[in-house]
Design a protein around this motif. Sequence first.
Motif, PDB file in Angstrom:
ATOM      1  N   LYS A  30       0.796  -1.101  -0.146  1.00  0.00           N
ATOM      2  CA  LYS A  30       0.071   0.197  -0.135  1.00  0.00           C
ATOM      3  C   LYS A  30       0.896   1.289   0.000  1.00  0.00           C
ATOM      4  O   LYS A  30       1.642   1.162   0.783  1.00  0.00           O
ATOM      5  N   LEU A  31       0.834   2.197  -0.998  1.00  0.00           N
ATOM      6  CA  LEU A  31       1.250   3.323  -1.203  1.00  0.00           C
ATOM      7  C   LEU A  31       1.063   4.247   0.052  1.00  0.00           C
ATOM      8  O   LEU A  31       0.136   4.411   0.504  1.00  0.00           O
ATOM      9  N   VAL A  32       2.105   5.030   0.641  1.00  0.00           N
ATOM     10  CA  VAL A  32       2.346   5.984   1.390  1.00  0.00           C
ATOM     11  C   VAL A  32       3.120   7.109   1.146  1.00  0.00           C
ATOM     12  O   VAL A  32       4.087   6.794   0.624  1.00  0.00           O
ATOM     13  N   LEU A  33       2.575   8.325   1.129  1.00  0.00           N
ATOM     14  CA  LEU A  33       3.257   9.612   0.941  1.00  0.00           C
ATOM     15  C   LEU A  33       3.836  10.054   2.263  1.00  0.00           C
ATOM     16  O   LEU A  33       2.987  10.331   3.127  1.00  0.00           O
ATOM     17  N   VAL A  34       5.066  10.392   2.029  1.00  0.00           N
ATOM     18  CA  VAL A  34       5.683  10.922   3.219  1.00  0.00           C
ATOM     19  C   VAL A  34       6.229  12.348   2.836  1.00  0.00           C
ATOM     20  O   VAL A  34       7.069  12.655   1.936  1.00  0.00           O
ATOM     21  N   ILE A  35       5.829  13.563   3.473  1.00  0.00           N
ATOM     22  CA  ILE A  35       6.242  14.881   3.113  1.00  0.00           C
ATOM     23  C   ILE A  35       6.737  15.557   4.432  1.00  0.00           C
ATOM     24  O   ILE A  35       6.263  15.468   5.466  1.00  0.00           O
TER      25      ILE A  35
ATOM     26  N   PHE B 225       1.086  24.008  -4.264  1.00  0.00           N
ATOM     27  CA  PHE B 225       1.461  24.260  -2.582  1.00  0.00           C
ATOM     28  C   PHE B 225       2.658  24.980  -2.483  1.00  0.00           C
ATOM     29  O   PHE B 225       2.640  26.139  -1.819  1.00  0.00           O
ATOM     30  N   GLU B 226       3.596  24.738  -3.058  1.00  0.00           N
ATOM     31  CA  GLU B 226       4.920  25.378  -2.851  1.00  0.00           C
ATOM     32  C   GLU B 226       4.931  26.782  -3.590  1.00  0.00           C
ATOM     33  O   GLU B 226       5.282  27.606  -2.890  1.00  0.00           O
ATOM     34  N   ARG B 227       4.153  26.825  -4.534  1.00  0.00           N
ATOM     35  CA  ARG B 227       4.239  28.315  -5.118  1.00  0.00           C
ATOM     36  C   ARG B 227       3.171  28.981  -4.440  1.00  0.00           C
ATOM     37  O   ARG B 227       3.562  30.420  -4.262  1.00  0.00           O
ATOM     38  N   GLN B 228       2.227  28.629  -3.993  1.00  0.00           N
ATOM     39  CA  GLN B 228       0.980  29.560  -3.252  1.00  0.00           C
ATOM     40  C   GLN B 228       1.812  29.956  -1.764  1.00  0.00           C
ATOM     41  O   GLN B 228       1.436  30.897  -1.515  1.00  0.00           O
ATOM     42  N   ASN B 229       2.576  29.053  -1.386  1.00  0.00           N
ATOM     43  CA  ASN B 229       2.894  29.435   0.092  1.00  0.00           C
ATOM     44  C   ASN B 229       4.540  29.776   0.140  1.00  0.00           C
ATOM     45  O   ASN B 229       5.026  30.009   1.328  1.00  0.00           O
ATOM     46  N   ASN B 230       4.983  29.607  -0.825  1.00  0.00           N
ATOM     47  CA  ASN B 230       6.372  30.047  -0.899  1.00  0.00           C
ATOM     48  C   ASN B 230       7.288  29.215   0.045  1.00  0.00           C
ATOM     49  O   ASN B 230       8.391  29.484   0.717  1.00  0.00           O
ATOM     50  N   ARG B 231       7.134  27.959  -0.004  1.00  0.00           N
ATOM     51  CA  ARG B 231       7.734  26.814   1.078  1.00  0.00           C
ATOM     52  C   ARG B 231       8.148  25.778   0.085  1.00  0.00           C
ATOM     53  O   ARG B 231       7.193  25.248  -0.917  1.00  0.00           O
ATOM     54  N   LYS B 232       9.361  25.219   0.357  1.00  0.00           N
ATOM     55  CA  LYS B 232       9.753  24.026  -0.330  1.00  0.00           C
ATOM     56  C   LYS B 232       9.691  22.915   0.439  1.00  0.00           C
ATOM     57  O   LYS B 232       9.815  22.800   1.776  1.00  0.00           O
ATOM     58  N   LEU B 233       8.842  21.698  -0.172  1.00  0.00           N
ATOM     59  CA  LEU B 233       8.657  20.679   0.428  1.00  0.00           C
ATOM     60  C   LEU B 233       9.471  19.361   0.245  1.00  0.00           C
ATOM     61  O   LEU B 233       9.748  19.396  -1.214  1.00  0.00           O
ATOM     62  N   LEU B 234       9.964  18.553   1.057  1.00  0.00           N
ATOM     63  CA  LEU B 234      10.523  17.139   0.592  1.00  0.00           C
ATOM     64  C   LEU B 234       9.443  16.345   0.659  1.00  0.00           C
ATOM     65  O   LEU B 234       8.633  16.315   1.501  1.00  0.00           O
ATOM     66  N   TYR B 235       9.363  15.477  -0.244  1.00  0.00           N
ATOM     67  CA  TYR B 235       8.574  14.168  -0.278  1.00  0.00           C
ATOM     68  C   TYR B 235       9.100  13.138  -1.086  1.00  0.00           C
ATOM     69  O   TYR B 235       9.809  13.033  -1.857  1.00  0.00           O
ATOM     70  N   THR B 236       8.478  11.893  -0.599  1.00  0.00           N
ATOM     71  CA  THR B 236       8.970  10.594  -1.333  1.00  0.00           C
ATOM     72  C   THR B 236       7.803   9.550  -1.057  1.00  0.00           C
ATOM     73  O   THR B 236       7.016   9.741  -0.311  1.00  0.00           O
ATOM     74  N   LEU B 237       7.497   8.669  -1.920  1.00  0.00           N
ATOM     75  CA  LEU B 237       6.713   7.536  -1.764  1.00  0.00           C
ATOM     76  C   LEU B 237       7.485   6.322  -1.092  1.00  0.00           C
ATOM     77  O   LEU B 237       8.393   5.994  -1.598  1.00  0.00           O
ATOM     78  N   SER B 238       6.631   5.714  -0.374  1.00  0.00           N
ATOM     79  CA  SER B 238       7.053   4.324   0.294  1.00  0.00           C
ATOM     80  C   SER B 238       5.935   3.497   0.290  1.00  0.00           C
ATOM     81  O   SER B 238       4.576   3.860  -0.371  1.00  0.00           O
ATOM     82  N   TYR B 239       5.912   2.385   0.818  1.00  0.00           N
ATOM     83  CA  TYR B 239       4.837   1.161   0.772  1.00  0.00           C
ATOM     84  C   TYR B 239       4.871   0.554   2.240  1.00  0.00           C
ATOM     85  O   TYR B 239       5.930   0.541   3.227  1.00  0.00           O
TER      86      TYR B 239
END
Length: 193
Positions: A131-136, A178-192
């Motif tokens: 099952k996919l999980v998004l980590v941000i 989201f990054e454009r609207q809030n001028n914030r950079k996010l790190l993210y990856t997918l895992s299982y």
Amino acid sequence: MKLRYAMVCSSNQNRSMEAHAQLKREGFDVASYGTGQHVKLPGPSLREPNVYDFGTPYKHMLDDLRRKDPELYRRNGILPMLKRNVGVKSAPQRWQENAPDGVFDVVLTFEEKVFEMVVEDLHNRNHVLMKLVLVINLEVKDNHEEAATGGRLALQLCQEFEMTENWEDSVDEIIINFERQNNRKLLYTLSYY
């Protein structure tokens, strides 16, 4: 769409609990965790933090700090923070001990080292469900004002995922917007799981 969310920070229960409180008020399926060895709250000095085991009820922490120095802990915002936490859940939970019981769609962290710990923990599990999980990671400074802002941003981001028919196909688009609207950079990856 109803997704499950986890909010994760280090050990002081400010940022993850603020986000948890805001998402819970809006009806989200949300949990919160810390990753440290103990819950550490500011004390009379940097060398004297108040240290509690995970699982210690927030009410106990609140009563303990009221006994120790109510004026100090009111002034530095710890008593109001603990009052908020009491209204959200009974006690802090540690990611490494409790999160394996839950399966989340999105895990949001608030500092890069916690993001790395969560990603490593997920990587080291047996991926039986596939099952996919998004980590941000949404970087948020650890103070009460930034935690409130971070909570609002976490809510905004989660609302975007909820409005999407198939979030797995829209991750990049949601993050970029989201990054454009809030001028914030996010790190993210997918895992299982």
